[in-house]
Design an enzyme around this catalytic site. Structure first.
Site, PDB file in Angstrom:
ATOM      1  N   ASP A 146       0.833  -1.224   0.050  1.00  0.00           N
ATOM      2  CA  ASP A 146       0.092  -0.054  -0.100  1.00  0.00           C
ATOM      3  C   ASP A 146       0.980   1.291   0.018  1.00  0.00           C
ATOM      4  O   ASP A 146       1.945   1.330   0.583  1.00  0.00           O
ATOM      5  CB  ASP A 146      -0.977   0.037   1.131  1.00  0.00           C
ATOM      6  CG  ASP A 146      -0.149  -0.036   2.456  1.00  0.00           C
ATOM      7  OD1 ASP A 146       0.788  -0.864   2.534  1.00  0.00           O
ATOM      8  OD2 ASP A 146      -0.589   0.744   3.458  1.00  0.00           O
ATOM      9  N   GLU A 210       0.113  -1.232   5.682  1.00  0.00           N
ATOM     10  CA  GLU A 210       1.228  -0.674   6.693  1.00  0.00           C
ATOM     11  C   GLU A 210       0.941   0.566   6.932  1.00  0.00           C
ATOM     12  O   GLU A 210       1.249   1.218   7.867  1.00  0.00           O
ATOM     13  CB  GLU A 210       2.512  -1.010   6.123  1.00  0.00           C
ATOM     14  CG  GLU A 210       3.514  -0.707   7.043  1.00  0.00           C
ATOM     15  CD  GLU A 210       4.134   0.627   7.016  1.00  0.00           C
ATOM     16  OE1 GLU A 210       5.259   1.035   7.877  1.00  0.00           O
ATOM     17  OE2 GLU A 210       3.549   1.747   6.060  1.00  0.00           O
TER      18      GLU A 210
END
Ligand SMILES: *[C@@H]1O[C@H](CO)[C@@H](O)[C@H](O)[C@H]1NC(C)=O
Ligand SMILES: *[C@@H]1O[C@H](CO)[C@@H](O)[C@H](O)[C@H]1NC(C)=O
Length: 522
Positions: A146, A210
């Protein structure tokens, strides 16, 4: 990486420059009259003797066509906007597309008999690579897929275009952290195509959230492995780099492996008092009492923890690279420690490395200009130094505030990570250190550091004590600003080196013990 720990490191430069100036004036005379120890550090020639016992080592040589495919695969990954807006809002269409991209460009990773691929929580990826020698404890390579949002404004090229310009690939995720996710799989794919079979088992874990907590990605993968009884020798995640051009008087790059990261706590302070009309105010209001309390907290620094983290070891190892008198000062922190730490704390970034920080971030009270409010609240964000714990910090806070009309509520908190080992016996650390020196001969020294932000690896503390943060790419002060900022980019050369680093590291891990270093007095 979450929480901009990177901008942090940029300040290292300013801090150490201030240190150089400050120390010069203060201690020069003292140095002259003392007989002091000089730097001791291992030499670069200690790298011989690597190897996979009884196995052929595959050279890191790639064809033009392979190198082209390597860079195109990264560009394509950058074009998929896997943006995490919040923990509940991540572009899941893009996450799915990203998984398809991995299958397309790394086919061997999905078709090799000794590799198992699992999807965790719909979008995170876990690869289990079964090695041929079950006696070797497995390890993990960790990254996340991400990215933080990137509006077009201010970018030289659109942030999700993956365009190449002047030898760089531009785009959100080129450093944080699709470079790692792609390079890990890429290195293994290239090894597989050369018929590589690892001896030591390992995992590749790619989290999908994350930037917004890691609670559905890394945390679930860690829990899954824990439930299977897996123990890992070590884990390598992002979070620190090869530092280039950060220190005045220090021409060569040096590598920092972060062996810990700070803890955190959000604390609510509240004062209640009788409400009333402003025409006959009491001597003290909840606003006044709370304001005085938070002001005391801001004015009273938390204890300086210099010497309880890795900073002492870090400075001592950097010492050999400085000229006189900095080399003498830094190798003799037993005497100069207090003065050095006093100078270091003047830089906000280095200050954050040597103590728990206190940031007053929210203050709420009052609803009407002529009404004495019945309650006032303040929120404080603490980042806890690895030398302290949550209860210790709370106790210090209560002693500083010293007013029992103030009530405390911990909204959420996590302890700092213990220091992962970095001595000669620490396999993961030594493996990194040796591979850095194999692949980046220009790196003068490898030192242990502390990450002042947080990454996914902290969520794996139940299954490993060797948690290391190191992304094998060179960083200069300019590139730091691009993290979560504008014009994030990676040079094609740096990305190729990252792939090569992993290609070597995976092979280097196929040994029981990193060869003993020879230490020379210099
Ligand atoms: C989400 O990803 C899809 C697929 O890549 C893309 O077409 C779409 O524009 C993205 N949406 C947002 C809000 O970024
Ligand atoms: C580690 O295990 C403990 C006890 O089972 C649990 O409470 C904790 O949340 C776990 N830590 C992490 C980071 O998952």
């Amino acid at each position: 990486m979450a929480h901009r720990n990177v901008a942090a490191k940029a300040g290292l430069s300013a801090g150490l420059r201030a240190l150089a100036v400050g120390v010069m004036g203060t201690v020069l005379a003292l140095v002259a009259v003392l007989l002091l120890r000089t730097a001791t550090f291992p030499r670069l020639d200690e790298l011989h003797g690597w190897g996979r016992p009884g196995a052929f080592r595959i050279p890191a040589q790639f064809s033009e066509a392979e190198l082209k495919a390597v860079k195109e695969a990264l560009k394509e990954a950058i074009r998929i906007p896997t943006v995490a807006f919040s923990s509940e809002n991540i572009n899941t269409t893009a996450l799915t597309e990203f998984g398809e991209h991995l299958r397309k460009v790394f086919p061997s990773m999905f078709s090799t008999s000794f590799i198992q691929h699992e999807i965790v929580e719909k979008y995170s990826h876990l690869f289990t690579i079964h090695g041929s020698n079950p006696k070797l404890e497995p390890y993990m390579l960790l990254a996340h897929i991400d990215v933080v949002p990137a509006p077009d404004d201010g970018w030289e090229v659109p942030p999700f275009s993956g365009l190449e310009r002047d030898g760089f690939i531009y785009g959100r995720g080129t450093l944080d952290n699709k470079n790692s996710a792609m390079a890990i799989l890429q290195a293994m794919e290239l090894l597989l195509r050369r018929n590589y079979v690892p001896q030591r088992s390992f995992y590749i874990s790619l989290g999908h959230d994350e930037e917004v907590s890691g609670k559905y990605g890394a945390q679930k993968i860690a829990a899954l492995l824990e439930s299977r009884g897996v123990r890992l020798s070590f884990i390598i995640d992002e979070g620190s780099y090869i530092m280039d051009g950060f220190l005045a008087g220090f021409k060569k790059p040096f590598a920092v492996i972060a062996v810990s990261e700070k803890g955190g706590m959000n604390l609510k302070l509240q004062v209640d008092s009788a409400p009333g009309h402003s025409s006959a105010p009491p001597k003290e209001t909840s606003i006044g009492i709370l304001a005085a309390a938070v002001s005391r907290l801001e004015q009273t620094p938390m204890p300086n923890m210099f010497g309880y983290g890795t900073e002492k070891n870090m400075l001592e190892q950097l010492a050999g690279q400085f000229g006189f008198p900095m080399n003498i000062v830094l190798t003799n922190l037993w005497i100069f420690g207090p003065i050095v730490s006093r100078i270091l704390e003047k830089s906000p970034v280095i200050n954050a490395m040597i103590r728990t920080t206190v940031a007053l971030t929210m203050f709420n009270a009052g609803i009407k200009v002529n009404v004495i409010p019945s309650t006032s609240q303040a929120m404080i964000n603490f980042r806890i130094h690895p030398g302290q714990t949550i209860p210790e910090v709370l106790e210090i806070v209560q002693n500083i505030v010293a007013d029992d009309r103030v009530q405390y509520q911990v909204l959420n908190a996590f302890n700092p990570l213990p220091l992962s080992p970095y001595d000669h016996e620490a396999f993961g650390y030594q493996l990194l250190r040796r591979t850095i020196r194999d692949v980046f001969p220009e790196v003068s020294v490898v030192v242990p550091g502390i990450c002042i932000g947080n990454t996914d690896v902290r969520l794996y503390s139940n299954i490993s004590t060797g948690l290391y943060r190191f992304n094998p790419v060179p960083m200069n002060p300019e590139s730091f600003k691009s993290f979560h900022g504008l014009n994030e980019r990676i040079s094609i050369k740096a990305y190729e080196n990252q792939v090569m680093f992993l290609f070597e590291l995976i092979q280097n891990a196929d040994t029981e013990k990193v060869p003993e270093p020879h230490v020379h007095e210099l």
